[in-house]
Design a protein around this motif. Structure first.
Motif, short mmCIF file in Angstrom:
data_model
loop_
_atom_site.label_atom_id
_atom_site.label_comp_id
_atom_site.label_asym_id
_atom_site.label_seq_id
_atom_site.Cartn_x
_atom_site.Cartn_y
_atom_site.Cartn_z
N CYS A 1 -7.56 8.26 6.34
CA CYS A 1 -8.95 9.02 6.43
C CYS A 1 -9.59 8.95 6.13
O CYS A 1 -10.67 9.93 6.39
CB CYS A 1 -8.40 10.08 5.19
N GLY A 2 -10.03 7.66 5.66
CA GLY A 2 -11.46 6.78 5.30
C GLY A 2 -11.11 6.57 4.03
O GLY A 2 -13.00 5.84 3.45
N ALA A 3 -10.47 6.69 3.70
CA ALA A 3 -10.75 6.78 1.65
C ALA A 3 -10.41 5.19 1.32
O ALA A 3 -9.55 5.10 2.11
CB ALA A 3 -10.20 8.16 1.01
N PRO A 4 -10.22 5.18 0.38
CA PRO A 4 -9.69 3.79 -0.43
C PRO A 4 -8.13 3.78 -0.68
O PRO A 4 -7.76 4.87 -0.60
CB PRO A 4 -10.40 3.44 -1.65
N VAL A 5 -7.55 2.67 -0.34
CA VAL A 5 -6.05 2.72 -0.62
C VAL A 5 -6.15 1.61 -1.43
O VAL A 5 -6.86 0.61 -1.35
CB VAL A 5 -5.90 2.72 1.17
N MET A 6 -5.05 1.67 -2.24
CA MET A 6 -5.20 0.24 -3.16
C MET A 6 -3.85 0.22 -3.39
O MET A 6 -2.80 0.87 -3.89
CB MET A 6 -5.67 1.33 -5.30
N ALA A 7 -3.52 -0.89 -3.35
CA ALA A 7 -2.28 -1.37 -3.47
C ALA A 7 -1.28 -1.76 -4.77
O ALA A 7 -2.16 -2.29 -5.89
CB ALA A 7 -2.03 -2.92 -2.71
N ILE A 8 -0.58 -1.17 -5.49
CA ILE A 8 0.37 -1.62 -6.48
C ILE A 8 1.96 -2.06 -5.60
O ILE A 8 1.87 -2.30 -4.84
CB ILE A 8 0.60 -0.46 -7.90
N VAL B 1 -4.46 -2.71 -9.92
CA VAL B 1 -4.63 -2.57 -8.42
C VAL B 1 -4.26 -4.42 -8.19
O VAL B 1 -5.23 -4.95 -8.96
CB VAL B 1 -5.82 -1.98 -8.43
N THR B 2 -4.06 -4.99 -6.96
CA THR B 2 -4.26 -5.99 -6.38
C THR B 2 -4.44 -5.69 -5.64
O THR B 2 -5.55 -7.27 -5.61
CB THR B 2 -3.11 -6.48 -6.43
N ALA B 3 -5.22 -4.82 -4.81
CA ALA B 3 -6.13 -4.96 -3.52
C ALA B 3 -6.43 -3.67 -3.23
O ALA B 3 -5.65 -2.77 -3.20
CB ALA B 3 -5.08 -5.14 -1.41
N THR B 4 -7.89 -3.85 -2.78
CA THR B 4 -8.07 -3.11 -1.81
C THR B 4 -8.35 -2.55 0.15
O THR B 4 -8.49 -3.65 0.19
CB THR B 4 -8.57 -1.87 -2.04
N ALA B 5 -8.35 -1.70 0.56
CA ALA B 5 -8.53 -1.54 1.85
C ALA B 5 -8.71 0.28 2.21
O ALA B 5 -8.94 1.12 1.46
CB ALA B 5 -7.15 -1.71 2.88
N VAL B 6 -9.25 0.29 3.42
CA VAL B 6 -9.54 1.72 3.54
C VAL B 6 -8.26 2.32 4.28
O VAL B 6 -7.58 2.28 4.98
CB VAL B 6 -10.37 1.53 4.88
N PHE C 1 0.89 -1.47 0.24
CA PHE C 1 0.02 -0.30 -0.21
C PHE C 1 0.79 1.60 -0.14
O PHE C 1 1.45 1.48 0.92
CB PHE C 1 -0.85 -0.57 1.41
N PRO C 2 0.86 1.29 -0.45
CA PRO C 2 1.75 3.15 -0.86
C PRO C 2 1.36 3.90 -0.23
O PRO C 2 2.03 5.22 0.66
CB PRO C 2 1.41 4.27 -2.50
N ARG C 3 0.11 4.13 0.23
CA ARG C 3 -0.72 5.24 1.14
C ARG C 3 -0.61 6.03 0.96
O ARG C 3 -0.97 6.43 -0.53
CB ARG C 3 -0.01 4.61 2.36
#
Length: 337
Positions: free
Chosen positions: A202-209, A194-199, A64-66
């Motif tokens: 801050c509450g917005a989606p975070v996307m894994a690369i 994007v291989t995964a998503t989470a919260v 997660f790049p956050r």
């Protein structure tokens, strides 16, 4: 027998990605000539064509790049109608200190779309900047969404929704057109899905690369004003370079790095991530395996020196003294480059 508290249930273990498990030691904390602690990290450098040029550790597994993803998130916003002056666009990309001028910028962004602080859905906190945080505590001010370091991004998201005619009450949901547009921008610049998503915090989606995908994204961002003039991506890079105080703030390392290094763009992220883009199209990304931020900039400075980047900011980033009885007795230093 008392039933276990479900809030204390430990989640089932999952396999850690190689970017963490294969991370080499890249920083030593030295006290009195003795190595007291070490930090493991993965670092990747991508070439102007996006290929991996150098790597320490592992660069292809997901992470997660956050907040390092914020310039890519901003790209989707600009493409869908967000039109702000440099300072406010840099604020959209920021993890700001919550200083007065940051909060004023968030209000200006919201007002430009006919919105207010009440429309923000990011997590309420006190400002990051310690003098301002202490003032809020002394005056009994409650945590507020506008003070939280991601409020610039959320204001930009809301303003984009107004410009595009999208719903502003559900903008944080992954299925929302805004978040779908952000996923497309992230995948385009990273050159991978994007291989995964989470919260995110801050509450917005975070996307894994991958770490390589993150570096590749920043390489393209850094080169955009020369390679892609007039494009939304060039607009974002120019805003970051022109307004680094809005990207971080007073005494922030990312602000000093951008201000003092011509042609460089950068963004720090939670869990010890940082990424840099250079004007020649090279990208650099760092992920410290334990998530602690202490060694992040020291390691980045070591990597930048290893690829020939010169900047007065590097000496500041490398300067991390270890104290004993209030006096310098050692330092946190990069190693292995």
């Amino acid at each position: 027998m008392t039933a276990p508290d479900p809030s204390l249930t430990v989640p089932a273990p999952v396999l850690a990605p190689a970017v963490l498990t294969e991370a080499p030691v890249l920083a030593h904390l030295v006290r009195g000539g003795f190595i007291e602690s070490v930090h493991r990290a993965s670092v990747v450098v991508t070439a102007p064509d996006g290929s991996v040029e150098r790597v320490w550790g592992e660069a292809t597994s997901p992470m997660f790049p956050r907040s390092s993803n914020k310039p890519m998130q901003a790209l989707a916003m600009v493409r869908h109608g967000l039109d702000l002056r440099d300072e406010l666009l840099a604020l959209v990309c920021s993890s700001h200190n919550g200083e007065d001028f940051h909060r004023d910028g968030v209000r200006e962004t919201l007002a430009s779309a006919g919105l207010s602080e009440a429309d923000l859905q990011n997590t309420p906190t006190l400002p990051l900047y310690e003098p301002e945080q202490q003032r809020w505590i002394r005056e009994g001010l409650a945590p507020a969404s506008i003070a939280q370091n991601c409020s610039g991004k959320h204001a930009g998201m809301l303003a984009t929704c107004v410009a595009a005619g999208w719903d502003t009450t559900t903008y944080r949901e992954l299925e929302h057109p805004l978040q779908q547009a952000i996923a497309e921008a992230v995948e385009e610049l990273a050159g991978e899905p994007v291989t995964a998503t989470a919260v995110d915090g801050c509450g917005a989606p975070v996307m894994a690369i991958s770490l390589a995908g993150l570096a590749r994204s920043f390489g393209r961002l850094g080169a955009a004003p020369d390679r892609e003039p007039g494009t939304p991506l060039a607009r974002i890079a120019t805003a970051i370079r022109n307004a680094p105080d809005y990207l971080g703030g007073t005494n922030r390392e990312v602000t000093a790095l951008v201000r003092e290094t011509p042609g460089l763009v950068a963004k720090d992220g939670a869990e010890s991530v940082v990424a840099v883009g250079l004007a020649d199209g090279r990208g650099v990304a760092v992920k410290v395996a334990d998530g602690g931020s202490r060694a992040r900039m020291v390691i980045l400075a070591g990597a930048l020196r290893a690829i020939g980047v010169e900047s007065s900011a590097l000496a500041q980033l490398e300067h991390s003294p270890v104290l004993g009885h209030g006096e310098p007795v050692g330092a946190l230093v990069a190693t292995g480059f």
